[in-house]
Design an enzyme around this catalytic site. Structure first.
Site, PDB file in Angstrom:
ATOM      1  N   MET A 140      38.714   0.589 -26.134  1.00  0.00           N
ATOM      2  CA  MET A 140      39.139   1.373 -27.290  1.00  0.00           C
ATOM      3  C   MET A 140      39.788   0.495 -28.348  1.00  0.00           C
ATOM      4  O   MET A 140      39.563   0.657 -29.543  1.00  0.00           O
ATOM      5  CB  MET A 140      40.144   2.451 -26.852  1.00  0.00           C
ATOM      6  CG  MET A 140      39.544   3.617 -26.118  1.00  0.00           C
ATOM      7  SD  MET A 140      38.603   4.666 -27.219  1.00  0.00           S
ATOM      8  CE  MET A 140      39.873   5.794 -27.740  1.00  0.00           C
ATOM      9  N   HIS A 165      24.894  21.907 -20.815  1.00  0.00           N
ATOM     10  CA  HIS A 165      25.788  20.756 -20.880  1.00  0.00           C
ATOM     11  C   HIS A 165      25.171  19.648 -21.729  1.00  0.00           C
ATOM     12  O   HIS A 165      25.820  19.121 -22.640  1.00  0.00           O
ATOM     13  CB  HIS A 165      26.103  20.239 -19.475  1.00  0.00           C
ATOM     14  CG  HIS A 165      26.953  19.022 -19.457  1.00  0.00           C
ATOM     15  ND1 HIS A 165      28.298  19.059 -19.767  1.00  0.00           N
ATOM     16  CD2 HIS A 165      26.659  17.718 -19.232  1.00  0.00           C
ATOM     17  CE1 HIS A 165      28.788  17.829 -19.705  1.00  0.00           C
ATOM     18  NE2 HIS A 165      27.820  17.002 -19.378  1.00  0.00           N
ATOM     19  N   CYS A 219      31.573   5.099 -23.719  1.00  0.00           N
ATOM     20  CA  CYS A 219      32.950   4.858 -23.281  1.00  0.00           C
ATOM     21  C   CYS A 219      33.648   6.161 -22.907  1.00  0.00           C
ATOM     22  O   CYS A 219      34.696   6.149 -22.275  1.00  0.00           O
ATOM     23  CB  CYS A 219      33.728   4.080 -24.322  1.00  0.00           C
ATOM     24  SG  CYS A 219      33.669   4.776 -25.957  1.00  0.00           S
ATOM     25  N   GLU A 225      31.488  14.040 -33.818  1.00  0.00           N
ATOM     26  CA  GLU A 225      31.220  12.621 -34.101  1.00  0.00           C
ATOM     27  C   GLU A 225      29.738  12.331 -33.841  1.00  0.00           C
ATOM     28  O   GLU A 225      29.144  12.872 -32.906  1.00  0.00           O
ATOM     29  CB  GLU A 225      32.139  11.730 -33.258  1.00  0.00           C
ATOM     30  CG  GLU A 225      32.101  11.978 -31.756  1.00  0.00           C
ATOM     31  CD  GLU A 225      31.126  11.063 -31.070  1.00  0.00           C
ATOM     32  OE1 GLU A 225      30.620  10.165 -31.734  1.00  0.00           O
ATOM     33  OE2 GLU A 225      30.865  11.271 -29.873  1.00  0.00           O
ATOM     34  N   PRO A 226      29.140  11.546 -34.689  1.00  0.00           N
ATOM     35  CA  PRO A 226      27.689  11.416 -34.657  1.00  0.00           C
ATOM     36  C   PRO A 226      27.131  10.372 -33.687  1.00  0.00           C
ATOM     37  O   PRO A 226      25.946  10.362 -33.433  1.00  0.00           O
ATOM     38  CB  PRO A 226      27.347  11.017 -36.095  1.00  0.00           C
ATOM     39  CG  PRO A 226      28.552  10.293 -36.566  1.00  0.00           C
ATOM     40  CD  PRO A 226      29.735  10.825 -35.816  1.00  0.00           C
TER      41      PRO A 226
END
Lengths: 428, 272
Positions: A197, A103, A53, A118-119
């Site tokens: 979201m 990147h 997302c 965040e994993p």
């Protein structure tokens, strides 16, 4: 030309969510996309599509980076939803060579995430790689690149504290909600709109104990559909103000440009629910809640920017760790680059020549100053020519094969084998 | 003997107060030091009060310094009960400095106030004083809880997320705790006023003599009663309730410290 890595895509920084969503690939679209890309893009030799997302990127390997970049841009524009009209070009970025590797390594170690550390992203990368491998679009370069990037992510996770206080936007919101509410199992959530979201946040709250969830959407079918996905009860859009008094947490993700809940409305609702605290989360890219709501007693309003700011504060605490992580990424980029360059043909051919020439000269020198000491100058020259021709003939096969190759995976394998067999890599 | 014990108490409360502040300010600070210091302080404090009680036959309440000490003891006792039931460590951060300041003030004010005439030394003395002080002590906790609520609320409204926020309980639980404390404090206060009135009626002849002390107690009772009523019926909660709790306690504390000087009362020294 030799193969290099090339990435074309867009992320949460380069494009608003609406644009990202219009380009995103769903589960089944991914395989089709990879097939289409292989069919349409002649220059793109290997490809992996990453679609979350927060980002949509195509990671590719190609010898002709110029054409491949153009083809990837065309591919993304082609794939895009028909109704989207804004030009896509301005939101795209492109990385090549070591920059592309850097990147991808940063993405994998969550240094490029909206919320650093965040994993989830690593799992998403692994999934993208798996799908591409099953579709047969991963070759030697991307195979190696992805394995390296999983390794880098692991190194960053174990060697730095970056992941230890990882927070996604959803968990920031849940964290704040915990400052307001003691428990969630007796709370009611209202989700307005069907944005991704908002849906994620509703699921997150459910994982933290919320049992009662109301869902509303502009179209009632949309609300019913969404409600069935996240186990909520659908409400007609025109009715939601009446139900607002039941809601302790209200998530706005309608994506509509209109303010759906204004301050007088909340004041009235608050009187009806005897001033029990309410938490409004405005998470869409357009404001759905009147900012003045935050001024009302016992009501708290956070929009997506506020949540990002909170997440950002956590991020600042980790800046030292982030530096360490960037260091690791840099090391790994260099190591990958060394490997990739070792696959280049010209230097391999030169090294092979050099190696054989070295051997020939050494052995010739040995013999001419030993057993063949008696030879005349003419004979010496003849011997020199003969050994030279021998080497040339011996190397002719492999070298012309290397030069002619289109550098597909088989060729890369030969290059690698040659370097290994003849010990051509400089010692580190 | 008692003075030494009270000094030790004050020092232990200070240690507890400082370590509680450390505990709240630093993520990795130890949470056992303040608890141990507070427990030790409370024990020594209890011993001092017991020594006084055994010697005099009534609790140490007739002088301002003694009364302050007794009130802080009740407050800590109430805090320990709350701590056992609700486990709000952070409350200690406000309660222990308050207890320390009260013991310090006790030493500073020395022995103001007159001897209690022997005629008044009946069982009404400990009964009235304990009930009234217990009411005040519980309100002091409600005050502390309200301060915490206001701190948490302010940060949430202004979107300043700090480490302190994680240490503080949620607004919902702070508000509930405030409600529980008001609910318990009010009956004690009521009983304190009733026993005081009966005691006055027995020894002074009339139950209600419009003495300044009686008037202010009555006003405070009305104030807290209205607050409780608003909570139960009118949805008075959150920030407004916290502000009113703070206001009420500050006024009551101020009156307790300086009221008798401003409005001479037969309660505060002239037992004629």
């Amino acid at each position: 030309m030799d193969k290099q890595v090339i990435i074309v895509g867009l992320n949460h920084r380069s494009a608003p969510i609406a644009v990202r969503e219009s380009v995103a690939f769903d589960g089944t679209e991914m395989r089709r996309g990879l097939r289409e890309l292989r069919a349409a893009a002649a220059a793109v030799e290997e490809s992996v599509i990453l679609s979350t997302c927060n980002r949509v990127e195509v990671v590719a390997a190609a010898a002709d980076a110029e054409s491949a970049g153009r083809e990837l841009r065309e591919f993304l524009a082609e794939h895009r939803d028909r109704e989207a009209d804004e030009p896509l070009e301005q939101h795209l970025y492109e990385y090549r060579g070591p920059d592309a590797a850097r990147h991808l390594f940063r993405v994998a170690s969550s240094l490029d995430s909206m919320v650093v550390g965040e994993p989830q992203i690593l799992g998403q990368l692994k999934e993208a790689y798996r799908v591409a491998r099953e579709s047969g679009t991963v070759g030697t370069v991307l195979h190696r690149l992805f394995h390296r990037c999983f390794f880098v992510a692991k190194r960053v996770r174990t060697e730095t504290a970056i992941a230890s206080r990882a927070v996604s936007i959803s968990s920031v919101a849940v964290d704040l909600a915990k400052r307001i509410f003691d428990r969630f199992d007796d709370k009611t959530v209202m989700l307005i709109g069907a944005g991704k979201m908002g849906r994620l946040m509703a699921l997150h709250l459910q994982r933290h104990g919320v049992k009662s969830l109301m869902v509303t959407n502009r179209t009632f079918e949309g609300a019913v559909d969404l409600a069935s996905h996240i186990h909520g009860s659908p409400i007609r859009f025109e009715d939601f103000p009446q139900y607002l008094k039941l809601a302790d947490l209200v998530i706005g993700c309608a994506g509509a440009p209109a303010v759906l809940v204004d301050a007088p409305m909340v004041e009235k609702v608050l009187r009806e629910r005897k001033q029990q605290a309410m938490f409004f989360i405005d998470i869409g890219d357009r404001r759905n809640f009147d900012p003045r709501i935050n001024g009302i007693d016992n009501v708290y309003l956070y929009n997506i920017d506020d949540l990002k700011a909170v997440a950002e504060e956590n991020l600042q605490e980790r800046s030292a760790e982030a530096e360490k992580a960037e260091q690791i990424v840099q090391e790994e980029v260099e190591s990958f680059d060394r490997w990739l360059r070792s696959l280049e043909r010209a230097p391999t051919i030169a090294a092979l020549h050099h190696k054989f020439e070295q051997i020939r000269c050494r052995e010739l020198e040995k013999s001419l100053s030993g057993a063949l000491r008696e030879l005349s100058d003419r004979e010496r020259q003849a011997l020199d020519r003969m050994t030279s021709a021998m080497i040339k003939k011996m190397l002719h096969g492999p070298i012309s094969r290397l030069k002619a190759g289109r550098q597909d995976d088989e060729d890369l394998l030969y290059v690698a084998a040659l370097r290994r067999l003849f010990d051509l890599d400089p010692k580190e | 003997m008692e003075v030494i014990l009270l000094k030790i108490t004050a020092i232990l409360y200070l240690v507890a107060a400082v370590s509680y502040v450390f505990y709240v300010a630093f993520r990795n600070a130890n949470s056992r030091i303040p608890a141990v210091a507070l427990g030790a302080g409370f024990t020594v404090h209890s011993a001092a009060l017991a020594a006084h009680f055994l010697r005099e036959g009534y609790p140490a309440v007739t002088q301002l310094s003694d009364a302050l000490s007794f009130k802080s003891w009740l407050m800590i006792a109430a805090y320990l009960v709350i701590q056992l039931k609700y486990s709000v460590n952070v409350l200690g951060c406000i309660v222990t400095p308050l207890a320390f300041l009260m013991s310090l003030a006790g030493f500073a004010f020395g022995s103001q106030g007159a001897e209690v005439p022997p005629a008044l030394k009946t069982f009404w003395l400990p009964l009235h004083v304990t009930l009234a002080s217990l009411g005040n002590a519980v309100f002091a906790l409600a005050f502390a809880v309200s301060l915490m609520y206001l701190a948490q609320e302010r940060r949430l409204k202004h979107k300043k997320v700090t480490a302190l926020m994680k240490r503080l309980p949620s607004l919902e639980s702070l508000d509930r705790l405030n409600s529980v404390l008001l609910f318990w404090g009010f009956p004690f206060m009521t009983l304190g006023i009733i026993t005081g009135s009966i005691w006055a009626g027995i020894h002074w002849g009339d139950y209600w003599s419009w003495d300044p002390r009686q008037i202010t107690s009555g006003l405070a009772w009305l104030f807290y009663g209205a607050l409780l009523h608003g909570r139960v019926t009118a949805g008075l909660r959150g920030r407004k309730a916290a502000l009113l709790t703070v206001f009420g306690f500050v006024v009551v504390l101020g009156y307790f410290l300086w009221g008798d000087a401003l409005f001479p009362s037969r309660h505060g020294g002239r037992f004629d």
